[in-house]
Design a protein around this motif. Sequence first.
Motif: not given
Length: 238
Positions: A50-55, A125-128
């Motif tokens: 549901k949320e963007a990712l930081l990878v 999890a990345a900020p929306e």
Amino acid sequence: MFVLSITCHHNTSAADMNQLPASVFEPTFVTTEGDLEAGKVFVATLPTCKEALLVSALHLFGPAGGMSKQSTGNQIADLVKHISLIDISGKTKISQFKARSLTPANAACCSNKADTAVGDVVAFAAPEAMRDLALPISTRLMKKGDKVFVLSSVASPGVKRLSHAAVVEGMNSGYWTYLYSEPGFVIRATSGAPVVNEAGEVVAINLGGGSKAGSDKIMGYGNPAANWSPAIASMCQR
């Protein structure tokens, strides 16, 4: 063989590669052992998250990033408390936010696929607000001769390019290898950068590289998205 030295974009064409580095950042991780500034992170999406990712790359949380010892995947949640970011062009800053790890417990530093199918990866999890910058992740298998691009700033004076073309050489112990088109490509500080295909989709995490044996060419070494994306998708659903 080579000497290893650790150190909304859908339907994008190769001509648009210069737009994609807006999704790549230089991070500051606030950890229980102090601030860690190393490598690159990128924003990405998976259909089941549901949320963007930081990878990024797990090996940065160890001696390669200046820490006293290497962290494992299951230690990241307790180690990393906050994150702040500045994009690799230096134009956008993301203020410090609380870290929530989505790193698979069995992620392992520079491991062979035989050791863990997940390999060298870390995720949060990345900020929306960062969702619009996210790159789609593709698990499509590459083949020898395919063109890819590593999105990163490099530690080479006078080089301002943020997109670096390479050609896939094949697979080495479960990781992609690719030959850079630029002579003398500087590997240092590119760990954790995304490797994208000509459609602008993430196909691997750049881990490092080195000189190709018997040649002055520079090889890259990346963890395929097919290795780690299912495990991160599972973490998103917890």
